[in-house]
Design an enzyme around this catalytic site. Structure first.
Site, PDB file in Angstrom:
ATOM      1  N   THR A 266       0.825  -1.207   0.000  1.00  0.00           N
ATOM      2  CA  THR A 266       0.000   0.000   0.000  1.00  0.00           C
ATOM      3  C   THR A 266       0.863   1.262   0.000  1.00  0.00           C
ATOM      4  O   THR A 266       1.983   1.250   0.531  1.00  0.00           O
ATOM      5  CB  THR A 266      -0.903  -0.005   1.255  1.00  0.00           C
ATOM      6  OG1 THR A 266      -1.485   1.284   1.414  1.00  0.00           O
ATOM      7  CG2 THR A 266      -0.133  -0.329   2.531  1.00  0.00           C
TER       8      THR A 266
ATOM      9  N   GLU B 240       0.360   3.567   1.907  1.00  0.00           N
ATOM     10  CA  GLU B 240       0.417   4.051   3.298  1.00  0.00           C
ATOM     11  C   GLU B 240       1.759   3.764   3.962  1.00  0.00           C
ATOM     12  O   GLU B 240       2.078   4.369   4.992  1.00  0.00           O
ATOM     13  CB  GLU B 240      -0.714   3.432   4.135  1.00  0.00           C
ATOM     14  CG  GLU B 240      -2.067   3.827   3.622  1.00  0.00           C
ATOM     15  CD  GLU B 240      -3.188   3.697   4.642  1.00  0.00           C
ATOM     16  OE1 GLU B 240      -2.918   3.518   5.839  1.00  0.00           O
ATOM     17  OE2 GLU B 240      -4.345   3.784   4.219  1.00  0.00           O
TER      18      GLU B 240
HETATM   19  P1  NAD Z   1     -10.086  -6.837   2.663  1.00  0.00           P
HETATM   20  O1  NAD Z   1     -10.038  -6.545   4.119  1.00  0.00           O
HETATM   21  O2  NAD Z   1     -11.308  -6.526   1.892  1.00  0.00           O
HETATM   22  O3  NAD Z   1      -9.770  -8.391   2.422  1.00  0.00           O
HETATM   23  C1  NAD Z   1      -8.772  -9.087   3.107  1.00  0.00           C
HETATM   24  C2  NAD Z   1      -9.007 -10.569   2.899  1.00  0.00           C
HETATM   25  O4  NAD Z   1      -7.945 -11.292   3.574  1.00  0.00           O
HETATM   26  C3  NAD Z   1     -10.327 -11.083   3.492  1.00  0.00           C
HETATM   27  O5  NAD Z   1     -10.971 -11.929   2.581  1.00  0.00           O
HETATM   28  C4  NAD Z   1      -9.899 -11.863   4.738  1.00  0.00           C
HETATM   29  O6  NAD Z   1     -10.760 -12.932   5.055  1.00  0.00           O
HETATM   30  C5  NAD Z   1      -8.518 -12.366   4.305  1.00  0.00           C
HETATM   31  N1  NAD Z   1      -7.638 -12.665   5.455  1.00  0.00           N
HETATM   32  C6  NAD Z   1      -7.407 -11.890   6.534  1.00  0.00           C
HETATM   33  N2  NAD Z   1      -6.552 -12.511   7.378  1.00  0.00           N
HETATM   34  C7  NAD Z   1      -6.217 -13.694   6.787  1.00  0.00           C
HETATM   35  C8  NAD Z   1      -5.354 -14.761   7.144  1.00  0.00           C
HETATM   36  N3  NAD Z   1      -4.663 -14.739   8.299  1.00  0.00           N
HETATM   37  N4  NAD Z   1      -5.240 -15.809   6.305  1.00  0.00           N
HETATM   38  C9  NAD Z   1      -5.946 -15.847   5.143  1.00  0.00           C
HETATM   39  N5  NAD Z   1      -6.786 -14.876   4.766  1.00  0.00           N
HETATM   40  C10 NAD Z   1      -6.914 -13.802   5.570  1.00  0.00           C
HETATM   41  O7  NAD Z   1      -8.808  -6.103   2.052  1.00  0.00           O
HETATM   42  P2  NAD Z   1      -8.608  -5.435   0.630  1.00  0.00           P
HETATM   43  O8  NAD Z   1      -9.059  -4.021   0.679  1.00  0.00           O
HETATM   44  O9  NAD Z   1      -9.132  -6.352  -0.406  1.00  0.00           O
HETATM   45  O10 NAD Z   1      -7.011  -5.411   0.564  1.00  0.00           O
HETATM   46  C11 NAD Z   1      -6.293  -6.506   0.022  1.00  0.00           C
HETATM   47  C12 NAD Z   1      -4.814  -6.208   0.093  1.00  0.00           C
HETATM   48  O11 NAD Z   1      -4.519  -5.027  -0.635  1.00  0.00           O
HETATM   49  C13 NAD Z   1      -4.303  -5.970   1.509  1.00  0.00           C
HETATM   50  O12 NAD Z   1      -3.040  -6.566   1.628  1.00  0.00           O
HETATM   51  C14 NAD Z   1      -4.203  -4.453   1.607  1.00  0.00           C
HETATM   52  O13 NAD Z   1      -3.195  -4.076   2.521  1.00  0.00           O
HETATM   53  C15 NAD Z   1      -3.846  -4.079   0.188  1.00  0.00           C
HETATM   54  N6  NAD Z   1      -4.260  -2.761  -0.281  1.00  0.00           N
HETATM   55  C16 NAD Z   1      -5.555  -2.354  -0.156  1.00  0.00           C
HETATM   56  C17 NAD Z   1      -5.948  -1.124  -0.683  1.00  0.00           C
HETATM   57  C18 NAD Z   1      -7.380  -0.645  -0.602  1.00  0.00           C
HETATM   58  O14 NAD Z   1      -7.660   0.496  -0.966  1.00  0.00           O
HETATM   59  N7  NAD Z   1      -8.333  -1.448  -0.164  1.00  0.00           N
HETATM   60  C19 NAD Z   1      -4.999  -0.299  -1.298  1.00  0.00           C
HETATM   61  C20 NAD Z   1      -3.679  -0.738  -1.379  1.00  0.00           C
HETATM   62  C21 NAD Z   1      -3.330  -1.976  -0.882  1.00  0.00           C
HETATM   63  O1  DAU Z   2      -4.083   4.107   0.588  1.00  0.00           O
HETATM   64  C1  DAU Z   2      -4.334   2.730   0.537  1.00  0.00           C
HETATM   65  C2  DAU Z   2      -5.145   2.326   1.751  1.00  0.00           C
HETATM   66  O2  DAU Z   2      -6.457   2.844   1.547  1.00  0.00           O
HETATM   67  C3  DAU Z   2      -5.172   0.824   1.982  1.00  0.00           C
HETATM   68  O3  DAU Z   2      -3.878   0.384   2.292  1.00  0.00           O
HETATM   69  C4  DAU Z   2      -6.122   0.472   3.131  1.00  0.00           C
HETATM   70  O4  DAU Z   2      -6.231  -0.937   3.262  1.00  0.00           O
HETATM   71  C5  DAU Z   2      -7.486   1.051   2.822  1.00  0.00           C
HETATM   72  O5  DAU Z   2      -8.361   0.802   3.900  1.00  0.00           O
HETATM   73  C6  DAU Z   2      -7.392   2.554   2.556  1.00  0.00           C
HETATM   74  O6  DAU Z   2      -7.045   3.277   3.772  1.00  0.00           O
HETATM   75  P1  DAU Z   2      -7.742   4.659   4.165  1.00  0.00           P
HETATM   76  O7  DAU Z   2      -7.573   4.870   5.610  1.00  0.00           O
HETATM   77  O8  DAU Z   2      -7.313   5.740   3.254  1.00  0.00           O
HETATM   78  O9  DAU Z   2      -9.270   4.296   3.785  1.00  0.00           O
HETATM   79  P2  DAU Z   2     -10.667   4.550   4.533  1.00  0.00           P
HETATM   80  O10 DAU Z   2     -11.735   4.144   3.578  1.00  0.00           O
HETATM   81  O11 DAU Z   2     -10.684   3.974   5.903  1.00  0.00           O
HETATM   82  O12 DAU Z   2     -10.688   6.130   4.675  1.00  0.00           O
HETATM   83  C7  DAU Z   2     -10.598   6.979   3.542  1.00  0.00           C
HETATM   84  C8  DAU Z   2     -10.622   8.417   4.043  1.00  0.00           C
HETATM   85  O13 DAU Z   2     -11.919   8.698   4.579  1.00  0.00           O
HETATM   86  C9  DAU Z   2      -9.644   8.689   5.182  1.00  0.00           C
HETATM   87  O14 DAU Z   2      -9.146  10.011   5.072  1.00  0.00           O
HETATM   88  C10 DAU Z   2     -10.503   8.575   6.440  1.00  0.00           C
HETATM   89  C11 DAU Z   2     -11.853   9.087   5.969  1.00  0.00           C
HETATM   90  N1  DAU Z   2     -13.040   8.499   6.650  1.00  0.00           N
HETATM   91  C12 DAU Z   2     -13.125   7.145   6.751  1.00  0.00           C
HETATM   92  C13 DAU Z   2     -14.210   6.550   7.354  1.00  0.00           C
HETATM   93  C14 DAU Z   2     -14.302   5.045   7.481  1.00  0.00           C
HETATM   94  C15 DAU Z   2     -14.045   9.323   7.115  1.00  0.00           C
HETATM   95  O15 DAU Z   2     -13.977  10.571   7.019  1.00  0.00           O
HETATM   96  N2  DAU Z   2     -15.124   8.732   7.727  1.00  0.00           N
HETATM   97  C16 DAU Z   2     -15.251   7.386   7.874  1.00  0.00           C
HETATM   98  O16 DAU Z   2     -16.273   6.927   8.452  1.00  0.00           O
END
Ligand code: NAD
Ligand code: DAU
Length: 337
Positions: free
Chosen positions: A126, A128
């Site tokens: 990520t 982050e």
């Molecule tokens: P998510 O929380 O939607 O999904 C995570 C999945 O991992 C779930 O299906 C959960 O059951 C599984 N999981 C958790 N712990 C586990 C374990 N110990 N063994 C096997 N499975 C397990 O997450 P996401 O948003 O799909 O993110 C996926 C990946 O991408 C993560 O590594 C996250 O850090 C990364 N990522 C997410 C974002 C984003 O915006 N969502 C952005 C950049 C990177």
């Molecule tokens: O940048 C990549 C990351 O983006 C991933 O690595 C993380 O897994 C993913 O969860 C996401 O992190 P953020 O913290 O940016 O996402 P989130 O959706 O939690 O929040 C997005 C923005 O919105 C952040 O500035 C916090 C704000 N927020 C979030 C929630 C849940 C609110 O203002 N209100 C809320 O209720």
């Protein structure tokens, strides 16, 4: 036939990736290992579970015996590690499970990837891990890691372990670092589906602090194509940033949701801020664009409408989630905030 082990393939991005591979990459078989935590949902894979090219296994990436058996039994060529605890707010309340899965679980996979001579290990990371930006500048692949939350610290630790296994033992790896994804199947604890759900139901929209925090939004399908490109075309030992070039404040994203749903701004409520809230993330994706020819295909204006429409027309999917344990989480997180 190539067989890949996808971990976390019942979560938001993992499920979108599995769907893309099965749709677009004939000759690739997917073994999908997912623990089905609160965030894992087999409904994300509806229509894709009954096929010889997709084997779903419920289990933990930290279970070395299980992972070892899967690698041998299915002759795994590559591992793509999506499995993680992914929500920043939860990591502030309960960091231990983030260390267990994101660090210890990744270490288990790395040891086995090395022992079993896996051809490629792709760590899905990520933006982050780079920390927070001021008003200017972009994260590049050489920006020093400076994570601020327990979630991002656990992801940075995993990235460093992956690179250390490459450096010390010759593991063939890649790391991708992506910005905020949005699109179908995102768990509604995350800002975008949470706001869509609340606005649709005329509930308050809880904006943290002033709402002027900036994220770089990338449609999830475009993230999946980037991962595939890195997996199949990148040199081992390389890191790629992946972003949408779509910097938006949270208020701007919420404004777009209200406009589409024709709901009033009076639903917005500014609530107590997230502790240590990173102000701005923005990605320089020029390396993956120039070296691998990847580019995002969905503009924010198209993607946000597609996403809102998807949640509106899949209200069953959302209702199944928000009616269960998630409701308790929501109440504990947002009551009196
Ligand atoms: P998510 O929380 O939607 O999904 C995570 C999945 O991992 C779930 O299906 C959960 O059951 C599984 N999981 C958790 N712990 C586990 C374990 N110990 N063994 C096997 N499975 C397990 O997450 P996401 O948003 O799909 O993110 C996926 C990946 O991408 C993560 O590594 C996250 O850090 C990364 N990522 C997410 C974002 C984003 O915006 N969502 C952005 C950049 C990177
Ligand atoms: O940048 C990549 C990351 O983006 C991933 O690595 C993380 O897994 C993913 O969860 C996401 O992190 P953020 O913290 O940016 O996402 P989130 O959706 O939690 O929040 C997005 C923005 O919105 C952040 O500035 C916090 C704000 N927020 C979030 C929630 C849940 C609110 O203002 N209100 C809320 O209720």
């Amino acid at each position: 036939m190539r067989t890949i082990l996808v971990t976390g393939g019942a979560g938001f991005i993992g499920a979108n990736f599995v769907r893309m591979v099965l749709d677009e990459q004939p000759g690739t078989r997917v073994v999908n290992l997912d623990k089905l935590t609160y965030a894992g949902n087999l409904e994300n894979l509806t229509g894709y579970t009954d096929t010889p090219d997709h084997i779903f296994v419920k289990g933990d990436i930290a279970d070395a015996e299980l992972v070892s058996t899967l690698i041998d039994e299915h002759k795994i060529n590559a591992i793509i590690n999506f499995a993680a605890e992914s929500h920043v707010d939860r990591s502030l309340v309960e960091p231990g499970v983030f260390i267990q899965t994101n660090v210890q679980g990744t270490l288990t996979l790395l040891k086995l990837a090395l022992e079993k001579k896996i051809e490629r290990f792709l760590q899905v990371s990520t933006d982050e891990v780079y920390g927070s930006l001021g008003d200017d500048g972009l994260f590049t692949e050489t920006t020093p890691l400076s994570p601020n939350s327990p979630y991002s610290a656990s992801k940075a630790a995993a990235d460093m372990l992956v690179a250390a296994f490459g450096h010390s033992f010759g593991l063939k790896y890649n790391i991708t670092r992506c910005s905020n994804n949005y699109g179908p199947y995102q768990f509604p604890e995350k800002m975008l589906p949470l706001m869509i759900h609340n606005a649709k139901n005329d509930k308050e929209l809880p904006v943290y602090g002033d709402g002027l925090y900036v994220r770089d939004w990338l449609f999830v399908y475009d993230h999946c194509t980037a991962i595939w490109k890195v997996l199949t075309e990148a040199e081992p030992g390389t890191v790629y940033n992946v972003g949408g070039n779509n910097e938006k404040t949270n208020m701007a994203v919420i404004g777009a949701i209200l406009e589409r749903l024709d709901k009033p701004e009076s639903l917005i409520r500014h609530v107590k801020d997230r502790p240590g809230h990173d102000r701005r993330y923005a990605i320089d994706s020029s390396k993956i664009m120039s070296e691998l020819g990847w580019a995002p295909t969905v503009t924010f204006e198209e993607g946000i409408l597609k996403t809102i429409d998807w949640y509106l027309s899949n209200s069953d999917w959302l209702d199944h989630i928000v009616s269960g344990q998630y409701q308790q989480y929501y109440d504990s997180m947002y009551t009196n905030r």
